[in-house]
Design a protein around this motif. Structure first.
Motif, PDB file in Angstrom:
ATOM      1  N   LYS A   1      10.939  -2.273 -15.922  1.00  7.88           N
ATOM      2  CA  LYS A   1      10.001  -1.855 -14.880  1.00  7.88           C
ATOM      3  C   LYS A   1       9.446  -0.472 -15.195  1.00  7.88           C
ATOM      4  O   LYS A   1       8.243  -0.228 -15.057  1.00  7.88           O
ATOM      5  CB  LYS A   1      10.712  -1.844 -13.522  1.00  7.88           C
ATOM      6  CG  LYS A   1       9.853  -1.414 -12.370  1.00  7.88           C
ATOM      7  CD  LYS A   1      10.644  -1.427 -11.077  1.00  7.88           C
ATOM      8  CE  LYS A   1       9.846  -0.883  -9.935  1.00  7.88           C
ATOM      9  NZ  LYS A   1      10.602  -0.865  -8.681  1.00  7.88           N
TER      10      LYS A   1
ATOM     11  N   TYR B   1       5.496   0.482 -15.872  1.00  7.93           N
ATOM     12  CA  TYR B   1       4.794   1.526 -15.130  1.00  7.93           C
ATOM     13  C   TYR B   1       4.243   2.600 -16.068  1.00  7.93           C
ATOM     14  O   TYR B   1       3.123   3.076 -15.890  1.00  7.93           O
ATOM     15  CB  TYR B   1       5.709   2.171 -14.087  1.00  7.93           C
ATOM     16  CG  TYR B   1       5.655   1.497 -12.740  1.00  7.93           C
ATOM     17  CD1 TYR B   1       4.452   1.395 -12.051  1.00  7.93           C
ATOM     18  CD2 TYR B   1       6.778   0.977 -12.147  1.00  7.93           C
ATOM     19  CE1 TYR B   1       4.387   0.775 -10.823  1.00  7.93           C
ATOM     20  CE2 TYR B   1       6.734   0.354 -10.923  1.00  7.93           C
ATOM     21  CZ  TYR B   1       5.531   0.259 -10.258  1.00  7.93           C
ATOM     22  OH  TYR B   1       5.472  -0.347  -9.042  1.00  7.93           O
TER      23      TYR B   1
ATOM     24  N   GLU C   1       0.342   3.401 -16.350  1.00  5.88           N
ATOM     25  CA  GLU C   1      -0.117   4.769 -16.095  1.00  5.88           C
ATOM     26  C   GLU C   1      -0.964   5.290 -17.250  1.00  5.88           C
ATOM     27  O   GLU C   1      -1.965   5.971 -17.032  1.00  5.88           O
ATOM     28  CB  GLU C   1       1.068   5.704 -15.895  1.00  5.88           C
ATOM     29  CG  GLU C   1       1.731   5.578 -14.554  1.00  5.88           C
ATOM     30  CD  GLU C   1       2.962   6.462 -14.455  1.00  5.88           C
ATOM     31  OE1 GLU C   1       3.046   7.476 -15.175  1.00  5.88           O
ATOM     32  OE2 GLU C   1       3.836   6.138 -13.657  1.00  5.88           O
TER      33      GLU C   1
ATOM     34  N   GLU D   1      -0.104   8.107 -11.752  1.00 11.93           N
ATOM     35  CA  GLU D   1       1.154   7.518 -11.277  1.00 11.93           C
ATOM     36  C   GLU D   1       0.973   6.817  -9.943  1.00 11.93           C
ATOM     37  O   GLU D   1       1.346   5.652  -9.778  1.00 11.93           O
ATOM     38  CB  GLU D   1       2.234   8.588 -11.151  1.00 11.93           C
ATOM     39  CG  GLU D   1       3.548   8.036 -10.645  1.00 11.93           C
ATOM     40  CD  GLU D   1       4.594   9.115 -10.425  1.00 11.93           C
ATOM     41  OE1 GLU D   1       5.613   8.793  -9.810  1.00 11.93           O
ATOM     42  OE2 GLU D   1       4.397  10.256 -10.849  1.00 11.93           O
TER      43      GLU D   1
ATOM     44  N   ARG E   1       0.937   2.755  -8.906  1.00 10.70           N
ATOM     45  CA  ARG E   1       1.822   2.206  -7.873  1.00 10.70           C
ATOM     46  C   ARG E   1       1.031   1.512  -6.771  1.00 10.70           C
ATOM     47  O   ARG E   1       1.416   0.440  -6.297  1.00 10.70           O
ATOM     48  CB  ARG E   1       2.689   3.318  -7.295  1.00 10.70           C
ATOM     49  CG  ARG E   1       3.714   3.815  -8.315  1.00 10.70           C
ATOM     50  CD  ARG E   1       4.493   5.000  -7.842  1.00 10.70           C
ATOM     51  NE  ARG E   1       5.298   4.669  -6.680  1.00 10.70           N
ATOM     52  CZ  ARG E   1       5.871   5.577  -5.911  1.00 10.70           C
ATOM     53  NH1 ARG E   1       5.722   6.863  -6.165  1.00 10.70           N
ATOM     54  NH2 ARG E   1       6.603   5.206  -4.876  1.00 10.70           N
TER      55      ARG E   1
ATOM     56  N   GLY F   1      -0.173  -1.789  -8.026  1.00  7.47           N
ATOM     57  CA  GLY F   1       0.941  -2.730  -8.085  1.00  7.47           C
ATOM     58  C   GLY F   1       1.280  -3.307  -6.727  1.00  7.47           C
ATOM     59  O   GLY F   1       1.534  -4.500  -6.590  1.00  7.47           O
TER      60      GLY F   1
END
Length: 96
Positions: free
Chosen positions: A9, A13, A17, A34, A38, A41
């Motif tokens: 994970k 990410y 990013e 960042e 998120r 997602g």
């Protein structure tokens, strides 16, 4: 197995990013790579995020607290991911 999933994970990410300037340059410029990754997602992708009403974007990533019947919705208006951005943290309270 759980540690491997958490590492995978984190790798995903990190990759997303690094690509956010190509995927959503305007969003990344405003809130940072960042938090933009998120938010995308949680929303389910760029198309879903673009179709989402702004009132729903404000509460993306909210962690619900159970306070035993006490009302807390007025105290923390910006408690989602957007509330963690630099632009929101540097905004005076009366302008939020």
């Amino acid at each position: 197995a759980i540690i491997d999933l958490l590492n995978a994970k984190k790798d995903i990410y990190t990759y997303v990013e690094s690509r956010m300037n190509l995927i959503a340059p305007n969003l990344t410029a405003i809130i940072g790579p960042e938090i933009a990754a998120r938010i995308m997602g949680i929303a389910g992708g760029l198309k879903e995020l673009s179709e989402m009403p702004s009132c729903n974007m404000q509460v993306l990533g909210v962690k619900r607290n159970i306070l035993g019947g006490f009302a807390s919705t007025v105290a923390n208006m910006h408690q989602g991911l957007l509330g963690q951005t630099d632009i929101m943290l540097n905004t005076p309270g009366d302008l939020k």
